[in-house]
Design a protein around this motif. Structure first.
Motif, PDB file in Angstrom:
ATOM      1  N   ASP A  83      10.393   4.099 116.646  1.00  0.00           N
ATOM      2  CA  ASP A  83      10.835   3.803 115.347  1.00  0.00           C
ATOM      3  C   ASP A  83      11.470   5.465 115.637  1.00  0.00           C
ATOM      4  N   GLY A 136      13.708   5.740 116.262  1.00  0.00           N
ATOM      5  CA  GLY A 136      15.560   5.598 115.927  1.00  0.00           C
ATOM      6  C   GLY A 136      16.319   4.818 117.210  1.00  0.00           C
ATOM      7  N   LYS A 137      15.319   4.407 118.394  1.00  0.00           N
ATOM      8  CA  LYS A 137      16.019   3.849 119.402  1.00  0.00           C
ATOM      9  C   LYS A 137      16.802   2.530 119.311  1.00  0.00           C
ATOM     10  N   THR A 138      16.545   1.944 118.695  1.00  0.00           N
ATOM     11  CA  THR A 138      17.154   0.561 118.845  1.00  0.00           C
ATOM     12  C   THR A 138      18.434   0.929 117.642  1.00  0.00           C
ATOM     13  N   SER A 139      17.720   1.525 116.626  1.00  0.00           N
ATOM     14  CA  SER A 139      19.000   1.900 115.303  1.00  0.00           C
ATOM     15  C   SER A 139      20.190   3.062 116.610  1.00  0.00           C
ATOM     16  N   LYS A 144      18.220  12.058 113.007  1.00  0.00           N
ATOM     17  CA  LYS A 144      17.649  11.562 111.427  1.00  0.00           C
ATOM     18  C   LYS A 144      17.954  12.825 110.506  1.00  0.00           C
ATOM     19  N   ASP A 180      20.083  13.297 109.371  1.00  0.00           N
ATOM     20  CA  ASP A 180      20.692  12.887 107.505  1.00  0.00           C
ATOM     21  C   ASP A 180      19.239  12.928 106.612  1.00  0.00           C
ATOM     22  N   ALA A 220      22.046   8.500 113.776  1.00  0.00           N
ATOM     23  CA  ALA A 220      21.655   7.227 113.942  1.00  0.00           C
ATOM     24  C   ALA A 220      22.362   6.106 112.656  1.00  0.00           C
TER      25      ALA A 220
HETATM   26  P1  GDP Z   1      12.635   2.202 117.042  1.00  0.00           P
HETATM   27  O1  GDP Z   1      11.569   2.159 117.195  1.00  0.00           O
HETATM   28  O2  GDP Z   1      12.985   3.635 118.489  1.00  0.00           O
HETATM   29  O3  GDP Z   1      13.702   1.492 118.098  1.00  0.00           O
HETATM   30  O4  GDP Z   1      13.236   2.385 115.712  1.00  0.00           O
HETATM   31  P2  GDP Z   1      14.624   2.302 115.438  1.00  0.00           P
HETATM   32  O5  GDP Z   1      15.390   2.129 115.726  1.00  0.00           O
HETATM   33  O6  GDP Z   1      13.661   0.468 114.687  1.00  0.00           O
HETATM   34  O7  GDP Z   1      13.879   2.862 113.890  1.00  0.00           O
HETATM   35  C1  GDP Z   1      13.675   2.342 112.644  1.00  0.00           C
HETATM   36  C2  GDP Z   1      13.480   3.267 111.910  1.00  0.00           C
HETATM   37  O8  GDP Z   1      14.020   4.513 111.503  1.00  0.00           O
HETATM   38  C3  GDP Z   1      14.243   2.385 111.144  1.00  0.00           C
HETATM   39  O9  GDP Z   1      14.191   2.482 109.340  1.00  0.00           O
HETATM   40  C4  GDP Z   1      15.886   3.016 111.075  1.00  0.00           C
HETATM   41  O10 GDP Z   1      16.341   2.576 109.832  1.00  0.00           O
HETATM   42  C5  GDP Z   1      14.972   4.995 111.019  1.00  0.00           C
HETATM   43  N1  GDP Z   1      16.357   5.521 111.472  1.00  0.00           N
HETATM   44  C6  GDP Z   1      16.292   4.893 112.225  1.00  0.00           C
HETATM   45  N2  GDP Z   1      17.506   6.556 112.989  1.00  0.00           N
HETATM   46  C7  GDP Z   1      17.722   7.052 111.582  1.00  0.00           C
HETATM   47  C8  GDP Z   1      18.565   8.267 111.275  1.00  0.00           C
HETATM   48  O11 GDP Z   1      19.223   8.653 111.458  1.00  0.00           O
HETATM   49  N3  GDP Z   1      18.338   8.446 110.847  1.00  0.00           N
HETATM   50  C9  GDP Z   1      17.527   7.946 108.603  1.00  0.00           C
HETATM   51  N4  GDP Z   1      17.979   8.188 107.983  1.00  0.00           N
HETATM   52  N5  GDP Z   1      17.130   6.727 109.584  1.00  0.00           N
HETATM   53  C10 GDP Z   1      16.946   6.271 111.061  1.00  0.00           C
END
Ligand code: GDP
Length: 456
Positions: free
Chosen positions: A22, A24-27, A135, A137, A203
């Motif tokens: 969570d 933000g890797k995928t994002s 994150k 932002d 992201a």
């Molecule tokens: P992963 O488990 O590391 O792949 O994380 P995800 O990419 O799935 O992101 C987890 C949550 O964080 C999701 O709800 C994304 O929308 C949110 N998220 C990821 N990057 C950002 C960011 O830069 N800003 C904000 N506000 N939310 C983010």
């Protein structure tokens, strides 16, 4: 100054994105994939099988004059699957497949267990990395300006936002220092071979991503130029990402070719479920830029590919291939030798010691190695370790372990086979499975403590 020939011989470095769930890797990967550059000369971002290529031109167009003119790295190839499981699974000869890594840390949460786990793995494989403090932002008062590179928009932020990012960045610097790394915000670093760069990004808005790509190019240039040179000729070498049955195509493998050239008609040697085998490449497939509905139309056929690239390979017998195993192009003359070499590589991951200890099963060679290392680091002895699902044979083998407390199987990313379950019920073997290393170890240690408490 690099000459044109030198540039031609440099392959694209492979980048893996890691970090806690969570954060933000995928994002981040989605944002990079979604980045388009209008400038025709810059070149478009291209989708490979299992990977995304961002050409240098695109990065230059994003960064403007911030990029040094002498850069000769042709671009960056991002592995589409994030996480350290992907990192350890994707092995190249003697090391990690990824040349570089991005460690994503949610700036509002800081380091978490999987962040530390990722750092341990990066250190074990000596992989240069950059920290993406994600994150930003979410910091109150942040004003997004996605069209300008970060450095400019950062200086345009209100002072209290700048101060908040600064404070959070220093918390990361502190954590990294505890782990033995010297680090700083990327724009204050002069020598990336000594310091880990921290790039504040979002992201969500895309802010900071040009800077992140620029730092990665810089890292590749500094650390990898020599190892990346001269690797785009010669027989192809790669790693199997996934074995997949595709409708209308049969069994295929998705592979990353990290060295040399692969062509249709080539003899390849791949690690198998039982043992390595040879087959002949029938087709090399790449995804089409626009995904069409009919399966047969989803891919473009190509006759040859040069490293580094992700590709889907069609060949007879691929139902026996094993994910995470090596792939090598061979000739009729040397294929027996190559078979033996791959067999040796795979055998190395199988561990049977005369020591006391527990049993480990994992899905791939790389993850097996990572988990055994992690356990040994935690002072847990391992008597047997092997790739594959948990079978009845494993239970029988575990029953031979002399110490009652050792009659445990830890399964990482594997299944307990149906036939095993019934047998297991009548046995005193304890089985733990999980797809997160630290949770698996935690569960085991909790159980171990409870057993000890009971005995006291
Ligand atoms: P992963 O488990 O590391 O792949 O994380 P995800 O990419 O799935 O992101 C987890 C949550 O964080 C999701 O709800 C994304 O929308 C949110 N998220 C990821 N990057 C950002 C960011 O830069 N800003 C904000 N506000 N939310 C983010």
């Amino acid at each position: 100054m690099a000459t044109a020939t030198e540039t031609k011989n440099l392959r694209t470095p492979i980048v893996c994105v890691m970090g806690h769930v969570d954060h933000g890797k995928t994002s981040l990967l989605d944002k990079i994939r979604g980045t388009t550059v209008v400038d025709k000369e810059a070149g478009a971002i291209t989708q490979h099988i299992g990977a995304t290529e961002v050409p240098l031109g695109t990065i230059k167009a994003m960064c403007g004059n911030m990029m040094a003119a002498s850069v000769v790295i042709p671009g960056l190839l991002f592995i589409d699957t994030p996480g350290h499981h992907a990192f350890t699974t994707l092995r190249s000869r003697g090391g990690a497949l990824a040349d570089l890594a991005v460690l994503v840390v949610d700036i509002t949460e800081g380091f978490q267990p999987q962040t530390i786990e990722a750092i341990k793995i990066l250190r074990q494989f000596k992989t240069p990395f950059v920290v993406a403090a994600n994150k930003i932002d979410k910091i109150q008062g942040w004003a997004p300006s996605p069209n300008s590179p970060f450095i400019k928009s950062f200086t345009g932020q209100p002072d209290y936002v700048k101060a908040a990012i600064e404070t959070k960045t220093y918390e990361l610097v502190g954590k990294l220092s505890d782990l033995g790394f010297s680090s700083d915000r990327y724009d204050r670093i002069r020598d990336f071979t000594r310091n880990v760069g921290i790039v504040p990004i979002s992201a969500k808005t895309g802010e900071g991503i040009p800077d992140l790509l620029m730092v990665l190019i810089g890292l590749a240039q500094k650390f990898l130029e020599d190892s990346l040179r001269m690797t785009v000729t010669g027989p192809g070498v790669g790693t199997v990402l996934e074995v997949k049955e595709e409708r209308g195509l049969g069994f295929t493998i998705d592979a990353i070719i990290y060295d040399g050239v692969i062509k249709v008609g080539d003899t390849i040697v791949i690690g198998g479920k039982e043992k390595p085998f040879t087959t002949k490449v029938r087709a090399l497939l790449k995804p089409k830029p626009n995904r069409e509905i009919r399966v047969e139309e989803r891919f473009d056929r190509v006759s040859r590919l040069t490293a580094a690239a992700g590709v889907k390979i069609l060949a007879p017998g691929l139902e026996n291939a094993m994910a995470g195993s090596p792939l090598r192009v061979a000739t009729e003359e040397n294929k027996e030798t190559v078979l033996k070499e791959i067999e040796g590589e795979m055998e190395k991951a199988r561990i049977v010691t005369d020591e006391t200890g527990i049993m480990i099963k994992a899905d791939t060679l790389g993850s097996l190695e990572a988990i055994v290392n992690e356990l040994r680091g935690a002072g847990i002895k391992v008597a047997m370790a092997e790739v594959g699902d948990i079978s009845k044979k494993d239970i029988i083998n575990a029953e031979t372990l002399p110490e009652a407390m050792d009659r445990v199987i830890l399964g990482f990313n594997v299944q307990i086979l149906a036939e095993t379950k019934e047998y297991l019920q009548a046995s005193d073997i304890k089985v733990f499975t999980n797809d997160v290393i630290y949770r698996l170890i935690e569960d085991y240690e909790k159980w171990q403590k409870a057993q000890k408490d009971m005995a006291d």
